[in-house]
Design an enzyme around this catalytic site. Structure first.
Site, PDB file in Angstrom:
ATOM      1  N   GLU A  40       0.748  -1.332  -0.136  1.00  0.00           N
ATOM      2  CA  GLU A  40      -0.009  -0.082  -0.015  1.00  0.00           C
ATOM      3  C   GLU A  40       0.909   1.077   0.121  1.00  0.00           C
ATOM      4  OE1 GLU A  40       0.623   1.618   2.931  1.00  0.00           O
ATOM      5  OE2 GLU A  40       1.916   0.064   3.387  1.00  0.00           O
TER       6      GLU A  40
ATOM      7  N   GLY B  67       6.647  -0.175   3.935  1.00  0.00           N
ATOM      8  CA  GLY B  67       5.568  -0.468   3.250  1.00  0.00           C
ATOM      9  C   GLY B  67       5.879  -0.777   1.726  1.00  0.00           C
ATOM     10  N   GLU B  68       4.825  -0.203   0.738  1.00  0.00           N
ATOM     11  CA  GLU B  68       4.893  -0.582  -0.619  1.00  0.00           C
ATOM     12  C   GLU B  68       4.826  -1.970  -1.015  1.00  0.00           C
ATOM     13  OE1 GLU B  68       8.206   1.115  -2.253  1.00  0.00           O
ATOM     14  OE2 GLU B  68       8.087   3.040  -1.504  1.00  0.00           O
ATOM     15  N   GLY B  69       4.685  -2.823   0.144  1.00  0.00           N
ATOM     16  CA  GLY B  69       4.774  -4.354  -0.383  1.00  0.00           C
ATOM     17  C   GLY B  69       6.096  -4.850  -0.138  1.00  0.00           C
TER      18      GLY B  69
END
Length: 317
Positions: free
Chosen positions: A146, A286-288
Site C-alpha cells: 500500500e 510499506g509498498e509491499g
C-alpha cells in the site's frame, strides 16, 4: 469458500520426508512448501507467475496534523512506482513479480474519522470491488502492499476496533511522527474509537479505513476464491487484512505475513492473528517491500521442495 487441500499438503509432507536431508532440517522452508501445496492443490507447488499489487489512497485524517508529509506525496509516490524508481520496483524485479499499482481516487480523500465515518458503505464496496478486479486469475501467488500518507493512523484505528486495546497500544511513529505529532495520532485514534463502534468488517472499514485498505481486503477475498496464496506486507497491510476476521476467523488462512515490521503495533497484530511472519528485518517502508523479500524466501522453499533428489533418486540407502 475454498479450503486448504489436506491431501495435497500430506503429499508434500511425504515428499519432504524422502528428500536428501535430515527431517525438518530446512525448518520454516518445509512448512512454506506444505502451505503452498495445500492452497495450490498439488504436492508439487510452483510459482511460475507472481503478482504484486500496491494500492494507494488518501486520508482526510491528515488534516489533524498526524504526519510530517502532505497528502500530495501519495500521488508523487504512485508516479515513482509507475516510473520504476521505488524500492518495490527493484524488489519485484529480483523476486520476479509483476507489479501493478492501483490508485484509488487520490483527489478525493476519505473523511476525517474524528468527525464522521471515513467512507460510505458504497465507497467501501467500490474500493473492495476494484481490489478484487485487480487480481490476476493466472497468478500462483499474490503479494500486497500500500501507499497512503496518514494510513498508519487509520491502521491503528482499524487494529484497535478489531482486536481491542487503547490507541496507545497501536499507534507508532509511521513515517516519522514524534513528540506532539505522535500525541496527535494517539488523540485522533482515541476520538475515533469513542465516536464509532462498528461490528463487522465492512462497517469497520467504513468507520476508519482508507480506500487502499478496502482494496487490499477485496484482493484477499478474490485470491481466496481463486486459491491464490497471499503474502501480506507490514503493519498497514496486516491491519487491513485483520478486519476480515471480524466476519470470518478463517478469512486469512490462505495468507502469510511476509515480515514483522518495525512499526510497534505490528508485533501485537501478529500475536493477535497467530500468524508468524516469514522474516524480521526491521523494515517499515510499506509498498509491499517486506512481502516482496518474503516471496524470494518462498521461491527458495519451492526450489528445494521440487528440485532436491529423494534418497532413492540419489541412490542413498
Amino acid at each position: 469458500m475454498t479450503r486448504f487441500d489436506d491431501d495435497a499438503a500430506q503429499g508434500a509432507r511425504d515428499r519432504q520426508a524422502q528428500l536428501t536431508k535430515p527431517p525438518g532440517s530446512l525448518g520454516r522452508l518445509e512448512e512454506l512448501a506444505v502451505f503452498m501445496a495445500g492452497w495450490q492443490g498439488t504436492d508439487r507447488p510452483r510459482i511460475d507467475r507472481a503478482q504484486a499489487l500496491v494500492f494507494a489512497g488518501n486520508h482526510g485524517i491528515t488534516a489533524q496534523g498526524i504526519t510530517p508529509f502532505p497528502p500530495a506525496v501519495t500521488a508523487g509516490m504512485v508516479a515513482n512506482f509507475r516510473a520504476g524508481g521505488a524500492a518495490i520496483n527493484q524488489l519485484c524485479r529480483v523476486a520476479a513479480a509483476d507489479l501493478a499499482v492501483v490508485a484509488l481516487d487520490l483527489d478525493r480523500p476519505t473523511g476525517d474519522f474524528t468527525q464522521g465515518p471515513a467512507m460510505t458503505p458504497a465507497e467501501v464496496r467500490d474500493a473492495m470491488a476494484k481490489g478484487a478486479g485487480a487480481v490476476d486469475p493466472e497468478a500462483q501467488v499474490l503479494i500486497l502492499g500500500e501507499m497512503g500518507i496518514g494510513n498508519s493512523t487509520t491502521s491503528a484505528a482499524l487494529a484497535a476496533a478489531t482486536f481491542g486495546g487503547r490507541a496507545e497500544d497501536w499507534v507508532g511513529p509511521g513515517t516519522g511522527a514524534h513528540g506532539d505529532m505522535l500525541a496527535a495520532k494517539i488523540r485522533v485514534v482515541t476520538e475515533g474509537l469513542a465516536r464509532h463502534a462498528p461490528t463487522g468488517a465492512h462497517a469497520t472499514l467504513a468507520a476508519f479505513g482508507g480506500r487502499e485498505q478496502a482494496g487490499i481486503c477485496g484482493a484477499i477475498g478474490r485470491a481466496r476464491d481463486l486459491r491464490i496464496p497471499v503474502i501480506l506486507d507490514g503493519f498497514i497491510c496486516t491491519a487491513a487484512a485483520g478486519v476480515l476476521t471480524r466476519d470470518d476467523p478463517d478469512a486469512l488462512a490462505h495468507c502469510l505475513i511476509g515480515h514483522e515490521s518495525a512499526e510497534p503495533g505490528h508485533r501485537r497484530l501478529i500475536a493477535a492473528l497467530g500468524m508468524p511472519p516469514v522474516l524480521s528485518l526491521d523494515m517499515r517502508l510499506g509498498e509491499g517491500s517486506g512481502a516482496a523479500v518474503a516471496l524470494m524466501v518462498l521461491r527458495a522453499a519451492l526450489e528445494c521442495h521440487n528440485g532436491m533428489a529423494t534418497f532413492a533418486e540419489a541412490g542413498i540407502d
